[in-house]
Scaffold this motif. Structure first.
Motif, PDB file in Angstrom:
ATOM      1  N   THR A   1       0.668  -1.198   0.052  1.00  0.00           N
ATOM      2  CA  THR A   1       0.091  -0.015   0.115  1.00  0.00           C
ATOM      3  C   THR A   1       0.785   1.277  -0.013  1.00  0.00           C
ATOM      4  OG1 THR A   1      -1.628  -1.223   1.228  1.00  0.00           O
ATOM      5  CG2 THR A   1      -1.851   1.170   1.456  1.00  0.00           C
ATOM      6  N   ASN A   2       0.548   2.110  -0.911  1.00  0.00           N
ATOM      7  CA  ASN A   2       1.403   3.510  -1.112  1.00  0.00           C
ATOM      8  C   ASN A   2       0.821   4.521  -0.253  1.00  0.00           C
ATOM      9  OD1 ASN A   2       3.418   2.218  -3.111  1.00  0.00           O
ATOM     10  ND2 ASN A   2       1.737   1.981  -4.360  1.00  0.00           N
ATOM     11  N   TYR A   3       1.585   5.452   0.287  1.00  0.00           N
ATOM     12  CA  TYR A   3       0.930   6.521   0.784  1.00  0.00           C
ATOM     13  C   TYR A   3       1.813   7.913   0.424  1.00  0.00           C
ATOM     14  CZ  TYR A   3      -1.104   3.509   4.505  1.00  0.00           C
ATOM     15  OH  TYR A   3      -1.841   2.625   5.139  1.00  0.00           O
ATOM     16  N   LEU A   4       1.027   8.821  -0.168  1.00  0.00           N
ATOM     17  CA  LEU A   4       2.132   9.996  -0.757  1.00  0.00           C
ATOM     18  C   LEU A   4       1.771  11.067   0.600  1.00  0.00           C
ATOM     19  CD1 LEU A   4       3.354  11.128  -3.034  1.00  0.00           C
ATOM     20  CD2 LEU A   4       1.166  12.113  -3.868  1.00  0.00           C
ATOM     21  N   PRO A   5       2.962  11.573   0.866  1.00  0.00           N
ATOM     22  CA  PRO A   5       2.890  12.754   1.922  1.00  0.00           C
ATOM     23  C   PRO A   5       2.291  13.992   1.274  1.00  0.00           C
ATOM     24  CG  PRO A   5       5.241  12.429   1.038  1.00  0.00           C
ATOM     25  CD  PRO A   5       4.264  11.403   0.412  1.00  0.00           C
ATOM     26  N   GLN A   6       1.589  14.572   1.993  1.00  0.00           N
ATOM     27  CA  GLN A   6       0.784  16.029   1.681  1.00  0.00           C
ATOM     28  C   GLN A   6       1.752  17.135   1.905  1.00  0.00           C
ATOM     29  OE1 GLN A   6      -2.647  15.716   4.206  1.00  0.00           O
ATOM     30  NE2 GLN A   6      -3.650  14.339   2.964  1.00  0.00           N
ATOM     31  N   GLY A   7       2.880  16.788   2.401  1.00  0.00           N
ATOM     32  CA  GLY A   7       3.974  17.987   2.711  1.00  0.00           C
ATOM     33  C   GLY A   7       5.269  17.610   3.688  1.00  0.00           C
ATOM     34  N   GLU A   8       6.119  18.401   3.879  1.00  0.00           N
ATOM     35  CA  GLU A   8       7.151  18.174   4.368  1.00  0.00           C
ATOM     36  C   GLU A   8       7.140  17.995   5.907  1.00  0.00           C
ATOM     37  OE1 GLU A   8      10.430  20.586   3.068  1.00  0.00           O
ATOM     38  OE2 GLU A   8       9.698  20.612   1.069  1.00  0.00           O
ATOM     39  N   GLY A   9       8.075  17.432   6.524  1.00  0.00           N
ATOM     40  CA  GLY A   9       7.983  17.449   8.086  1.00  0.00           C
ATOM     41  C   GLY A   9       8.036  16.056   8.716  1.00  0.00           C
ATOM     42  N   ASN A  10       8.001  15.904   9.857  1.00  0.00           N
ATOM     43  CA  ASN A  10       8.085  14.704  10.536  1.00  0.00           C
ATOM     44  C   ASN A  10       6.439  14.014  10.992  1.00  0.00           C
ATOM     45  OD1 ASN A  10      10.996  14.114  10.612  1.00  0.00           O
ATOM     46  ND2 ASN A  10      10.960  15.747  12.392  1.00  0.00           N
ATOM     47  N   PHE A  11       6.406  12.941  10.696  1.00  0.00           N
ATOM     48  CA  PHE A  11       5.014  12.239  11.034  1.00  0.00           C
ATOM     49  C   PHE A  11       5.220  11.068  11.844  1.00  0.00           C
ATOM     50  CE2 PHE A  11       5.168  14.787   6.978  1.00  0.00           C
ATOM     51  CZ  PHE A  11       3.985  15.723   7.288  1.00  0.00           C
ATOM     52  N   THR A  12       4.223  10.878  12.364  1.00  0.00           N
ATOM     53  CA  THR A  12       4.269   9.524  13.137  1.00  0.00           C
ATOM     54  C   THR A  12       3.082   8.507  12.872  1.00  0.00           C
ATOM     55  OG1 THR A  12       5.036  10.746  15.045  1.00  0.00           O
ATOM     56  CG2 THR A  12       4.035   8.492  15.635  1.00  0.00           C
ATOM     57  N   LEU A  13       3.746   7.300  12.378  1.00  0.00           N
ATOM     58  CA  LEU A  13       2.709   6.202  12.380  1.00  0.00           C
ATOM     59  C   LEU A  13       2.856   5.442  13.591  1.00  0.00           C
ATOM     60  CD1 LEU A  13       0.950   4.380  10.524  1.00  0.00           C
ATOM     61  CD2 LEU A  13       3.215   2.875   9.969  1.00  0.00           C
ATOM     62  N   PRO A  14       1.678   5.486  14.195  1.00  0.00           N
ATOM     63  CA  PRO A  14       1.686   4.896  15.742  1.00  0.00           C
ATOM     64  C   PRO A  14       1.637   3.143  15.646  1.00  0.00           C
ATOM     65  CG  PRO A  14      -0.384   6.013  15.259  1.00  0.00           C
ATOM     66  CD  PRO A  14       0.248   6.086  14.077  1.00  0.00           C
ATOM     67  N   PRO A  15       1.854   2.762  16.611  1.00  0.00           N
ATOM     68  CA  PRO A  15       1.638   1.125  16.390  1.00  0.00           C
ATOM     69  C   PRO A  15       0.353   0.682  16.018  1.00  0.00           C
ATOM     70  CG  PRO A  15       2.819   1.794  18.578  1.00  0.00           C
ATOM     71  CD  PRO A  15       2.293   3.137  17.909  1.00  0.00           C
ATOM     72  N   PHE A  16       0.135  -0.374  15.383  1.00  0.00           N
ATOM     73  CA  PHE A  16      -1.039  -0.805  14.769  1.00  0.00           C
ATOM     74  C   PHE A  16      -1.206  -2.246  14.728  1.00  0.00           C
ATOM     75  CE2 PHE A  16       1.471  -0.183  11.002  1.00  0.00           C
ATOM     76  CZ  PHE A  16       0.982  -1.123  10.109  1.00  0.00           C
ATOM     77  N   THR A  17      -2.371  -2.818  14.799  1.00  0.00           N
ATOM     78  CA  THR A  17      -2.651  -4.217  14.842  1.00  0.00           C
ATOM     79  C   THR A  17      -3.694  -4.343  13.357  1.00  0.00           C
ATOM     80  OG1 THR A  17      -2.151  -4.731  16.957  1.00  0.00           O
ATOM     81  CG2 THR A  17      -3.403  -6.427  15.873  1.00  0.00           C
ATOM     82  N   ILE A  18      -3.270  -5.328  12.753  1.00  0.00           N
ATOM     83  CA  ILE A  18      -4.415  -5.721  11.566  1.00  0.00           C
ATOM     84  C   ILE A  18      -4.417  -7.387  11.508  1.00  0.00           C
ATOM     85  CG2 ILE A  18      -3.686  -3.698   9.971  1.00  0.00           C
ATOM     86  CD1 ILE A  18      -2.239  -5.693   8.315  1.00  0.00           C
ATOM     87  N   SER A  19      -5.713  -7.547  11.030  1.00  0.00           N
ATOM     88  CA  SER A  19      -6.025  -9.067  11.097  1.00  0.00           C
ATOM     89  C   SER A  19      -5.783  -9.612   9.544  1.00  0.00           C
ATOM     90  CB  SER A  19      -7.495  -9.359  11.214  1.00  0.00           C
ATOM     91  OG  SER A  19      -7.753 -10.805  10.946  1.00  0.00           O
ATOM     92  N   VAL A  20      -4.810 -10.553   9.458  1.00  0.00           N
ATOM     93  CA  VAL A  20      -4.390 -11.219   8.015  1.00  0.00           C
ATOM     94  C   VAL A  20      -4.704 -12.553   8.474  1.00  0.00           C
ATOM     95  CG1 VAL A  20      -2.551 -11.337   6.538  1.00  0.00           C
ATOM     96  CG2 VAL A  20      -2.331  -9.454   8.025  1.00  0.00           C
ATOM     97  N   ASN A  21      -5.457 -13.099   7.411  1.00  0.00           N
ATOM     98  CA  ASN A  21      -5.836 -14.670   7.234  1.00  0.00           C
ATOM     99  C   ASN A  21      -6.554 -14.965   8.780  1.00  0.00           C
ATOM    100  OD1 ASN A  21      -5.273 -14.805   4.680  1.00  0.00           O
ATOM    101  ND2 ASN A  21      -3.444 -16.108   4.864  1.00  0.00           N
ATOM    102  N   GLY A  22      -7.079 -14.137   9.549  1.00  0.00           N
ATOM    103  CA  GLY A  22      -7.729 -14.558  10.724  1.00  0.00           C
ATOM    104  C   GLY A  22      -6.770 -14.359  11.751  1.00  0.00           C
ATOM    105  N   LYS A  23      -5.417 -13.889  11.614  1.00  0.00           N
ATOM    106  CA  LYS A  23      -4.530 -13.774  12.676  1.00  0.00           C
ATOM    107  C   LYS A  23      -4.188 -12.225  12.939  1.00  0.00           C
ATOM    108  CE  LYS A  23      -1.541 -17.833  12.334  1.00  0.00           C
ATOM    109  NZ  LYS A  23      -0.139 -18.300  11.874  1.00  0.00           N
TER     110      LYS A  23
END
Length: 135
Positions: free
Chosen positions: A86-108
């Protein structure tokens, strides 16, 4: 009896060695304003059957996804992997935080620690001319 125990042990060991493995791979932490940050889901030795939505990143716009798959046969052993990028394009310059996350993949449930993304000025794309064999 010994043969049966050996076969059960062999199949158990084989299933451990070639069991499904799921990883979340985060892209580069330092990117230019005209480059993508990526989040990749990789499933090894099984099919990617389902996955929940990837997180939104404040200051970025999701720009679509792509997929890839590979199968390798080495010395008679088969391994495979499937990926969704999955691609994410920045909307501008700076420092950005991607917080910890959990996703479900194949039920796990699969966890990612998150990261800090530094977005710098756009880089100039080098223009290459196509080779013309008639010149």
């Amino acid at each position: 009896m010994k043969k049966a125990v050996f076969l059960i042990g062999f199949f158990f060991l084989t299933s451990i060695l070639y069991s499904q493995n799921i990883d979340i791979v985060l892209g580069k932490n330092n990117i230019a304003a005209n480059e993508y940050f990526t989040i990749t889901i990789v499933v090894s030795n099984d099919n990617l059957k389902s996955y929940s939505h990837l997180p939104e990143i404040k200051g970025f716009t999701k720009r679509g996804a792509s997929s890839s798959s590979s199968t390798n046969i080495i010395n008679g052993r088969i391994s495979s992997s499937q990926s969704i990028i999955t691609n994410y394009l920045p909307q501008g310059e700076g420092n950005f935080t991607l917080p910890p996350f959990t996703i479900s993949v194949n039920g796990k449930d699969v966890k990612s620690p998150g990261t800090t993304i530094k977005v710098g000025p756009p880089i100039q794309q080098q223009q290459t001319q196509a080779y013309d064999p008639f010149q």
